[in-house]
Scaffold this motif. Structure first.
Motif, PDB file in Angstrom:
ATOM      1  N   ILE A   1       7.080   9.033  -7.271  1.00 31.46           N
ATOM      2  CA  ILE A   1       5.726   8.694  -7.699  1.00 31.46           C
ATOM      3  C   ILE A   1       4.816   8.372  -6.527  1.00 31.46           C
ATOM      4  CG2 ILE A   1       6.201   6.220  -8.060  1.00 31.46           C
ATOM      5  CD1 ILE A   1       4.399   6.401 -10.578  1.00 31.46           C
ATOM      6  N   ALA A   2       5.380   7.840  -5.441  1.00 33.88           N
ATOM      7  CA  ALA A   2       4.567   7.433  -4.294  1.00 33.88           C
ATOM      8  C   ALA A   2       5.477   7.136  -3.106  1.00 33.88           C
ATOM      9  CB  ALA A   2       3.727   6.202  -4.641  1.00 33.88           C
ATOM     10  N   THR A   3       4.855   6.851  -1.964  1.00 35.45           N
ATOM     11  CA  THR A   3       5.578   6.454  -0.756  1.00 35.45           C
ATOM     12  C   THR A   3       4.891   5.250  -0.140  1.00 35.45           C
ATOM     13  OG1 THR A   3       6.250   8.745  -0.313  1.00 35.45           O
ATOM     14  CG2 THR A   3       6.368   7.199   1.523  1.00 35.45           C
ATOM     15  N   VAL A   4       5.652   4.218   0.167  1.00 35.43           N
ATOM     16  CA  VAL A   4       5.111   3.036   0.838  1.00 35.43           C
ATOM     17  C   VAL A   4       4.727   3.414   2.266  1.00 35.43           C
ATOM     18  CG1 VAL A   4       5.617   0.689   1.653  1.00 35.43           C
ATOM     19  CG2 VAL A   4       6.510   1.475  -0.553  1.00 35.43           C
ATOM     20  N   ILE A   5       3.553   2.977   2.721  1.00 33.41           N
ATOM     21  CA  ILE A   5       3.128   3.312   4.075  1.00 33.41           C
ATOM     22  C   ILE A   5       3.998   2.565   5.093  1.00 33.41           C
ATOM     23  CG2 ILE A   5       0.787   3.735   3.255  1.00 33.41           C
ATOM     24  CD1 ILE A   5      -0.076   1.149   4.695  1.00 33.41           C
ATOM     25  N   THR A   6       4.094   3.118   6.278  1.00 38.05           N
ATOM     26  CA  THR A   6       5.016   2.601   7.293  1.00 38.05           C
ATOM     27  C   THR A   6       4.787   1.130   7.608  1.00 38.05           C
ATOM     28  OG1 THR A   6       5.213   4.801   8.274  1.00 38.05           O
ATOM     29  CG2 THR A   6       5.832   2.940   9.652  1.00 38.05           C
ATOM     30  N   VAL A   7       3.524   0.728   7.766  1.00 40.52           N
ATOM     31  CA  VAL A   7       3.264  -0.651   8.199  1.00 40.52           C
ATOM     32  C   VAL A   7       3.586  -1.673   7.116  1.00 40.52           C
ATOM     33  CG1 VAL A   7       1.518   0.071   9.858  1.00 40.52           C
ATOM     34  CG2 VAL A   7       0.813  -0.622   7.558  1.00 40.52           C
TER      35      VAL A   7
ATOM     36  N   ARG B   1       0.831  -1.203   0.000  1.00 37.65           N
ATOM     37  CA  ARG B   1       0.000   0.000   0.000  1.00 37.65           C
ATOM     38  C   ARG B   1       0.873   1.264   0.000  1.00 37.65           C
ATOM     39  NH1 ARG B   1      -3.465  -2.607   4.800  1.00 37.65           N
ATOM     40  NH2 ARG B   1      -1.306  -3.202   5.277  1.00 37.65           N
ATOM     41  N   VAL B   2       0.463   2.213  -0.827  1.00 43.41           N
ATOM     42  CA  VAL B   2       1.238   3.436  -1.007  1.00 43.41           C
ATOM     43  C   VAL B   2       0.324   4.645  -0.973  1.00 43.41           C
ATOM     44  CG1 VAL B   2       2.962   2.253  -2.441  1.00 43.41           C
ATOM     45  CG2 VAL B   2       1.043   3.429  -3.546  1.00 43.41           C
ATOM     46  N   ILE B   3       0.941   5.790  -0.718  1.00 41.63           N
ATOM     47  CA  ILE B   3       0.282   7.085  -0.890  1.00 41.63           C
ATOM     48  C   ILE B   3       0.913   7.736  -2.108  1.00 41.63           C
ATOM     49  CG2 ILE B   3      -0.119   9.356   0.140  1.00 41.63           C
ATOM     50  CD1 ILE B   3       0.224   7.922   2.890  1.00 41.63           C
ATOM     51  N   LEU B   4       0.113   8.092  -3.087  1.00 44.23           N
ATOM     52  CA  LEU B   4       0.652   8.699  -4.291  1.00 44.23           C
ATOM     53  C   LEU B   4       1.268  10.062  -4.001  1.00 44.23           C
ATOM     54  CD1 LEU B   4      -2.077   7.859  -6.985  1.00 44.23           C
ATOM     55  CD2 LEU B   4       0.213   6.875  -6.776  1.00 44.23           C
TER      56      LEU B   4
ATOM     57  N   PRO C   1      11.566   7.094   4.445  1.00 44.86           N
ATOM     58  CA  PRO C   1      11.485   5.637   4.337  1.00 44.86           C
ATOM     59  C   PRO C   1      10.298   5.257   3.450  1.00 44.86           C
ATOM     60  CG  PRO C   1      11.680   6.324   6.636  1.00 44.86           C
ATOM     61  CD  PRO C   1      11.450   7.564   5.840  1.00 44.86           C
ATOM     62  N   GLY C   2      10.556   4.483   2.416  1.00 42.12           N
ATOM     63  CA  GLY C   2       9.481   4.068   1.523  1.00 42.12           C
ATOM     64  C   GLY C   2       9.250   4.965   0.329  1.00 42.12           C
ATOM     65  N   THR C   3       9.985   6.085   0.226  1.00 40.19           N
ATOM     66  CA  THR C   3       9.873   6.923  -0.982  1.00 40.19           C
ATOM     67  C   THR C   3      10.171   6.072  -2.220  1.00 40.19           C
ATOM     68  OG1 THR C   3      10.454   9.005   0.111  1.00 40.19           O
ATOM     69  CG2 THR C   3      10.890   8.865  -2.247  1.00 40.19           C
ATOM     70  N   ILE C   4       9.322   6.187  -3.241  1.00 36.95           N
ATOM     71  CA  ILE C   4       9.534   5.443  -4.488  1.00 36.95           C
ATOM     72  C   ILE C   4       9.974   6.434  -5.558  1.00 36.95           C
ATOM     73  CG2 ILE C   4       8.555   3.883  -6.204  1.00 36.95           C
ATOM     74  CD1 ILE C   4       6.468   3.068  -4.143  1.00 36.95           C
ATOM     75  N   GLN C   5      11.250   6.362  -5.895  1.00 39.41           N
ATOM     76  CA  GLN C   5      11.813   7.212  -6.941  1.00 39.41           C
ATOM     77  C   GLN C   5      11.739   6.510  -8.292  1.00 39.41           C
ATOM     78  OE1 GLN C   5      15.841   7.863  -5.400  1.00 39.41           O
ATOM     79  NE2 GLN C   5      15.280   9.979  -4.936  1.00 39.41           N
ATOM     80  N   VAL C   6      11.631   7.302  -9.346  1.00 42.19           N
ATOM     81  CA  VAL C   6      11.658   6.745 -10.696  1.00 42.19           C
ATOM     82  C   VAL C   6      12.708   7.500 -11.509  1.00 42.19           C
ATOM     83  CG1 VAL C   6      10.361   6.229 -12.786  1.00 42.19           C
ATOM     84  CG2 VAL C   6       9.216   6.154 -10.558  1.00 42.19           C
ATOM     85  N   PRO C   7      13.856   6.898 -11.775  1.00 43.84           N
ATOM     86  CA  PRO C   7      14.890   7.535 -12.595  1.00 43.84           C
ATOM     87  C   PRO C   7      14.524   7.478 -14.073  1.00 43.84           C
ATOM     88  CG  PRO C   7      15.612   5.364 -11.891  1.00 43.84           C
ATOM     89  CD  PRO C   7      14.293   5.608 -11.226  1.00 43.84           C
ATOM     90  N   ALA C   8      15.446   7.898 -14.911  1.00 45.17           N
ATOM     91  CA  ALA C   8      15.169   8.019 -16.347  1.00 45.17           C
ATOM     92  C   ALA C   8      14.816   6.694 -17.015  1.00 45.17           C
ATOM     93  CB  ALA C   8      16.365   8.650 -17.049  1.00 45.17           C
ATOM     94  N   ASN C   9      15.271   5.555 -16.455  1.00 40.87           N
ATOM     95  CA  ASN C   9      14.955   4.266 -17.086  1.00 40.87           C
ATOM     96  C   ASN C   9      13.534   3.791 -16.818  1.00 40.87           C
ATOM     97  OD1 ASN C   9      15.047   3.386 -14.432  1.00 40.87           O
ATOM     98  ND2 ASN C   9      16.773   1.978 -14.723  1.00 40.87           N
ATOM     99  N   GLY C  10      12.784   4.536 -15.976  1.00 39.82           N
ATOM    100  CA  GLY C  10      11.384   4.205 -15.745  1.00 39.82           C
ATOM    101  C   GLY C  10      11.133   3.067 -14.779  1.00 39.82           C
ATOM    102  N   GLN C  11      12.188   2.581 -14.117  1.00 39.92           N
ATOM    103  CA  GLN C  11      12.060   1.457 -13.184  1.00 39.92           C
ATOM    104  C   GLN C  11      12.098   1.972 -11.737  1.00 39.92           C
ATOM    105  OE1 GLN C  11      11.572  -1.893 -14.428  1.00 39.92           O
ATOM    106  NE2 GLN C  11      11.229  -0.526 -16.165  1.00 39.92           N
ATOM    107  N   PRO C  12      11.083   1.672 -10.933  1.00 39.33           N
ATOM    108  CA  PRO C  12      10.985   2.235  -9.580  1.00 39.33           C
ATOM    109  C   PRO C  12      12.085   1.733  -8.638  1.00 39.33           C
ATOM    110  CG  PRO C  12       8.864   1.321 -10.317  1.00 39.33           C
ATOM    111  CD  PRO C  12       9.897   0.861 -11.285  1.00 39.33           C
ATOM    112  N   ILE C  13      12.442   2.598  -7.687  1.00 43.71           N
ATOM    113  CA  ILE C  13      13.367   2.264  -6.600  1.00 43.71           C
ATOM    114  C   ILE C  13      12.687   2.657  -5.296  1.00 43.71           C
ATOM    115  CG2 ILE C  13      15.636   2.641  -5.583  1.00 43.71           C
ATOM    116  CD1 ILE C  13      16.562   3.657  -8.351  1.00 43.71           C
ATOM    117  N   ILE C  14      12.524   1.687  -4.382  1.00 50.51           N
ATOM    118  CA  ILE C  14      11.932   1.970  -3.076  1.00 50.51           C
ATOM    119  C   ILE C  14      13.062   2.203  -2.076  1.00 50.51           C
ATOM    120  CG2 ILE C  14      10.362   1.185  -1.278  1.00 50.51           C
ATOM    121  CD1 ILE C  14       9.167  -0.769  -3.298  1.00 50.51           C
TER     122      ILE C  14
END
Length: 318
Positions: free
Chosen positions: A267-273, A184-187, A240-253
């Motif tokens: 793009i979003a952040t994973v919720i703490t739990v 679960r994430v928050i956009l 913690p949980g920030t989801i970055q998207v670099p130029a290759n379009g593949q997410p990094i948590i």
């Protein structure tokens, strides 16, 4: 320092001392570090009568061989890495007694990647900027700021209460780290930088954890996410949980050893739990994302916090 609990016979893949992290120093460029699965560490500590934030031993995938040096009570929580005491399997998420001369080993990873050994009295390594957590890139915390090595002896403190073996987390509360669950994430905060098709793809397709993942972040492989403009932004806060998207379009948590700021779109952040479920993934495991509201994420966090507080009261730890 107090007694020593273990002598390292074999160090395992990556075994370190971790607590809940080095908070309050990010403005100086000091990363938080700390346990990859904070829930597992906190539960382990409560099961052996420690305060939730005490340091424990973080074991990754291929665990160490540890010789017990003193009689005490320990608990192993988090991933099932097939722990054994003198060749006999031990129960996870439940405290048990160990005696001087016994040997604790780990075997095949069955469910998850990170296990935590909590010891009554806690790990008694020096506090560096209010934390015992190991951050190897800066050689901070733990034992000389590094992974544990053969021959290391791990000091422990004195338990604050009388600790009994056999105290466990209720089965219904034990996390299931199996692959394929919805994370679960928050956009946001930069989701408007992506076209609508990419947002739909992000929330409907599966992604796979790659072998390039580490304590800094989980690198995912799956459907590419397209940006309306470039991937770079002015460096900004990450969490913690920030989801970055670099130029290759593949997410990094981003996880425990994440940098203090980042310059890729978020793009979003994973919720703490749900962060422990990300941390516990093995290379090749799959996950999918589900967007929820901030209010629901807060309710889920409060529920987890109430569980931990209830365990604290039951354990007599305040």
């Amino acid at each position: 320092m107090g007694n020593y609990i273990f002598e390292v016979v074999k160090p395992g893949l990556t075994t370190t001392i971790q607590d809940l992290g080095r908070t309050g120093y990010q403005q100086y460029g000091v990363v938080v570090a700390g346990a990859m699965d904070a829930f597992a560490l906190q539960v382990g500590n409560l099961l052996v009568g420690n305060k939730r934030g005490e340091a424990g031993i973080e074991v990754v995938i291929m665990g160490p061989t540890l010789k017990v040096l003193t009689n005490t009570v320990i608990a192993i929580c988090g991933a099932d890495l097939s722990p054994k005491l003198d060749g006999e399997s031990v129960t996870l998420w439940k405290s048990f007694a160990v005696k001087s001369g016994q040997t604790l080993t780990f075997g095949k990873p069955l469910n998850g990647a990170y296990a935590y050994i909590a010891v009554a009295g806690g790990i008694e390594t020096p506090m560096i900027m209010e934390s015992k957590s190991t951050y190897t890139k800066a050689e901070l915390g733990g034992i000389e700021g590094r992974n544990l090595q053969k021959g290391d002896q791990i000091p422990i403190g004195v338990p604050s209460t009388t600790v009994k073996a056999g105290i466990g987390l209720p089965i219904r509360q034990i996390p299931d780290y199996r692959s394929g669950r919805k994370i679960r994430v928050i956009l946001g905060p930069d989701h408007n930088a992506f076209n609508s098709e990419s947002i739909d793809r992000f929330l409907s397709e599966n992604y796979k954890l790659t072998s390039q993942s580490d304590r800094m972040g989980s690198r995912l492989e799956g459907p590419s996410l397209s940006l309306l403009k470039g991937a770079d932004i002015i460096s900004d806060a990450i969490f913690p949980g920030t989801i970055q998207v670099p130029a290759n379009g593949q997410p990094i948590i981003l996880l425990a050893d994440r940098q203090t700021t980042g310059g890729y779109t978020r793009i979003a952040t994973v919720i703490t739990v749900d962060l422990p479920y990300v941390a516990q993934m093995l290379p090749g495991n799959e996950l999918a994302f589900e967007a929820i509201s901030v209010e629901k994420a807060q309710r889920l966090y409060v529920e987890q916090e109430l569980l931990l507080q209830t365990l604290s009261v039951a354990a007599g730890v305040y």
